[in-house]
Enzyme design. Structure first.
Site, PDB file in Angstrom:
ATOM      1  N   MET A  37       0.845  -1.194   0.000  1.00  0.00           N
ATOM      2  CA  MET A  37       0.000   0.000   0.000  1.00  0.00           C
ATOM      3  C   MET A  37       0.882   1.246   0.000  1.00  0.00           C
ATOM      4  O   MET A  37       1.827   1.328   0.778  1.00  0.00           O
ATOM      5  CB  MET A  37      -0.873  -0.002   1.262  1.00  0.00           C
ATOM      6  CG  MET A  37      -1.461   1.344   1.655  1.00  0.00           C
ATOM      7  SD  MET A  37      -2.158   1.334   3.342  1.00  0.00           S
ATOM      8  CE  MET A  37      -3.750   0.603   3.057  1.00  0.00           C
ATOM      9  N   ASP A  39       0.000   5.682  -1.217  1.00  0.00           N
ATOM     10  CA  ASP A  39      -0.898   6.824  -0.957  1.00  0.00           C
ATOM     11  C   ASP A  39      -2.380   6.499  -0.712  1.00  0.00           C
ATOM     12  O   ASP A  39      -2.957   5.654  -1.401  1.00  0.00           O
ATOM     13  CB  ASP A  39      -0.928   7.770  -2.168  1.00  0.00           C
ATOM     14  CG  ASP A  39       0.414   8.094  -2.726  1.00  0.00           C
ATOM     15  OD1 ASP A  39       1.424   7.674  -2.161  1.00  0.00           O
ATOM     16  OD2 ASP A  39       0.450   8.778  -3.756  1.00  0.00           O
TER      17      ASP A  39
HETATM   18  C1  FRU Z   1       3.264   9.553  -4.264  1.00  0.00           C
HETATM   19  C2  FRU Z   1       3.216   8.910  -5.636  1.00  0.00           C
HETATM   20  C3  FRU Z   1       2.213   9.614  -6.517  1.00  0.00           C
HETATM   21  C4  FRU Z   1       1.856   8.567  -7.515  1.00  0.00           C
HETATM   22  C5  FRU Z   1       1.884   7.309  -6.676  1.00  0.00           C
HETATM   23  C6  FRU Z   1       2.328   6.086  -7.409  1.00  0.00           C
HETATM   24  O1  FRU Z   1       3.686   8.727  -3.250  1.00  0.00           O
HETATM   25  O2  FRU Z   1       4.517   8.911  -6.218  1.00  0.00           O
HETATM   26  O3  FRU Z   1       2.697  10.810  -7.084  1.00  0.00           O
HETATM   27  O4  FRU Z   1       0.603   8.800  -8.077  1.00  0.00           O
HETATM   28  O5  FRU Z   1       2.764   7.568  -5.598  1.00  0.00           O
HETATM   29  O6  FRU Z   1       2.115   4.944  -6.666  1.00  0.00           O
END
Ligand code: FRU
Length: 494
Positions: A37, A39
């Site tokens: 997991m 964001d």
């Molecule tokens: C932030 C990020 C976002 C991207 C996602 C990819 O942690 O780099 O910018 O959408 O994680 O998993």
């Protein structure tokens, strides 16, 4: 129609979540159903429930082609898993469904807005990701990706913008009924900018304007923006990559910045007034907020950070967890955060001590535990002779402890999770400047099985850290160099 890739993910998570015992995950912090997991995505209130989606790779406890995991809750603390919401299964998102957000449409359906990632050969022959914004619509469990995807592409970007770094749309419906979204992007200077888009229906989008530019001040690319009004101010939250440290405010690497300012809605002009870190601890990134039906602005973040993501040499069946949901407010021009008040409903077995004076070390009967909510108020006994150092140790046994220490002469509060079960040479300490009156300080510590979140001065600052300490390390002790007087109240959380 559920695609093959999504069907496979749903089957997999249903089988393999069974390998993870209830005791092996956080209790009231959301962790992935299985696998990886990062964001929080689509944090919203829809159809009577809180929804929380997340960047998800079910097949490994490391990052991989991004899916969206999904959970719902009535109280933001007890989460029920729903089947994975999206898999990278279309030509325009085949290499990942990156971060995004959710809104409820007037017809009752839920709209998800996210970044579709495709690896493409560029003009110079190099292969890199191109990022475009997409939408999907559904009933709260199943989502259909829109036939007109992607809805925002490089063709919509202002001159000089990167087509490679263009991601993480945060959508909301304005008071004027118009849908707006902010997204992160890189302008020609290579740092970050936040772009504003608008749409009459949530499906047909156009570029509005550049809302805010980094101008290389805080890191480079700004990820995961959020933008909302709160307590008479306008807040822009961003998660910059590649930061250089600035005093005790910002640390190296991926960080979080809250810009407080004002917003002229008619002109779409955002004027910056003040900025600060969102979390001063070790593990916190990519926060996102929702507006609760009762008007609270609630934020949740990834209780992890990219540079400290390799916790163990042993393969674990899950990795990554969310922070506590936090109620936000603005006071004296600063961002304040408090654990959601629903947490108070989990408090059990109050143990309270008032007016305890001590020097050296102290343990208090009944003050222990690994799933607790504990409040402390400390003060010097002699106002003219303030103690040198106060420290609190928790998740403690003969081998382990996590420590919080405070030196009033320097106004520095430190969190140290060196002895918290990590076998990696990553950052284990972080220091922060805090406000205090001659050594008077208020702390509130929330522990879950694999995390510590420390709220300072009723939410003026927060320091968060993931810990991996074995669960029977549940001791708590206090230490002072000098004389301290203290009030303590501790509740078990269940
Ligand atoms: C932030 C990020 C976002 C991207 C996602 C990819 O942690 O780099 O910018 O959408 O994680 O998993």
């Amino acid at each position: 129609m559920v695609s093959q890739a999504l069907h496979k993910a749903r089957e997999y998570e249903e089988i393999y979540e069974k390998n993870i015992g209830e005791q092996e995950r956080p209790d009231f912090h959301l962790s992935p159903r299985v696998g990886w997991m990062n964001d929080p995505n689509g944090f919203s209130f829809h159809d009577g429930k809180y929804h929380l989606f997340y960047q998800y790779y079910p097949y490994d406890s490391h990052w991989g082609p991004m899916h969206w995991g999904h959970a719902v809750s009535g109280d933001l603390l007890h989460w029920e898993y729903l089947p994975a919401a999206m898999a990278p299964d279309e030509a325009y998102d085949k290499d990942g469904c990156f971060s995004g957000s959710a809104v409820t449409l007037p017809d009752g359906r839920q709209l998800l807005m996210y970044t579709g990632v495709v690896r493409e050969t560029q003009e110079d022959g190099r292969v890199s990701e191109v990022q475009r914004q997409c939408v999907a619509v559904g009933d709260g469990v199943n989502y259909e990706k829109y036939a007109g995807n992607p809805v925002l592409t490089e063709a919509d970007l202002p001159k000089g913008s990167s087509r490679i770094d263009f991601r993480d749309p945060k959508i909301w419906r304005g008071n004027d009924g118009v849908y707006y979204a902010v997204a992160g992007n890189r302008p020609a200077d290579g740092s970050g900018q936040i772009l504003l888009f608008e749409s009459a229906d949530g499906f047909h989008w156009k570029f509005d304007k550049v809302l805010c530019t980094n101008r290389c001040r805080y890191g480079r690319m700004w990820e995961c923006p959020d933008f909302f009004a709160l307590d008479g101010k306008q807040l822009l939250l961003v998660s910059p990559q590649d930061m250089l440290p600035q005093g005790f405010e910002y640390h190296n690497g991926n960080g979080t910045v809250c810009i407080i300012g004002s917003y002229d809605e008619a002109e779409k002009d955002f004027v910056e007034e003040h900025n600060q870190a969102i979390d001063y601890g070790i593990d916190f990134y990519a926060p996102q907020t929702l507006l609760a039906p009762d008007g609270r602005r609630i934020m949740i973040g990834w209780l992890q950070n990219w540079d400290t993501c390799n916790p163990s040499t042993v393969q674990t069946p899950w990795f990554g967890q969310m922070s506590l949901p936090r109620e936000l407010s603005v006071k004296n021009g600063r961002l304040y955060q408090k654990p959601v008040r629903e947490l108070e409903g989990m408090r059990r077995n109050e143990v309270r001590y008032r007016d305890v004076t001590f020097t050296d070390t102290l343990q208090l009967s009944g003050i222990e535990g690994r799933r607790i909510d504990m409040e402390l108020e400390i003060r010097p006994v002699d106002e003219g002779n303030v103690y040198q150092k106060f420290a609190l140790r928790f998740a403690q046994n003969a081998n382990y402890h996590t420590a919080v220490s405070f030196r009033p002469q320097e106004s520095v509060l430190k969190i140290d999770r060196k002895f918290s079960g990590s076998r990696r040479a990553v950052i284990h300490q972080r220091r922060s400047l805090v406000r205090h009156q001659n050594g008077r300080l208020r702390l509130r510590l929330i522990l879950d099985r694999f995390s510590a979140e420390l709220f300072v001065n009723d939410g003026e600052q927060v320091l968060s850290a993931a810990i991996h300490t074995e669960q029977d390390a549940a001791g708590i002790s206090f230490f002072t160099n000098g004389l301290v007087n203290m009030d303590v109240v501790k509740y078990d959380l269940a």
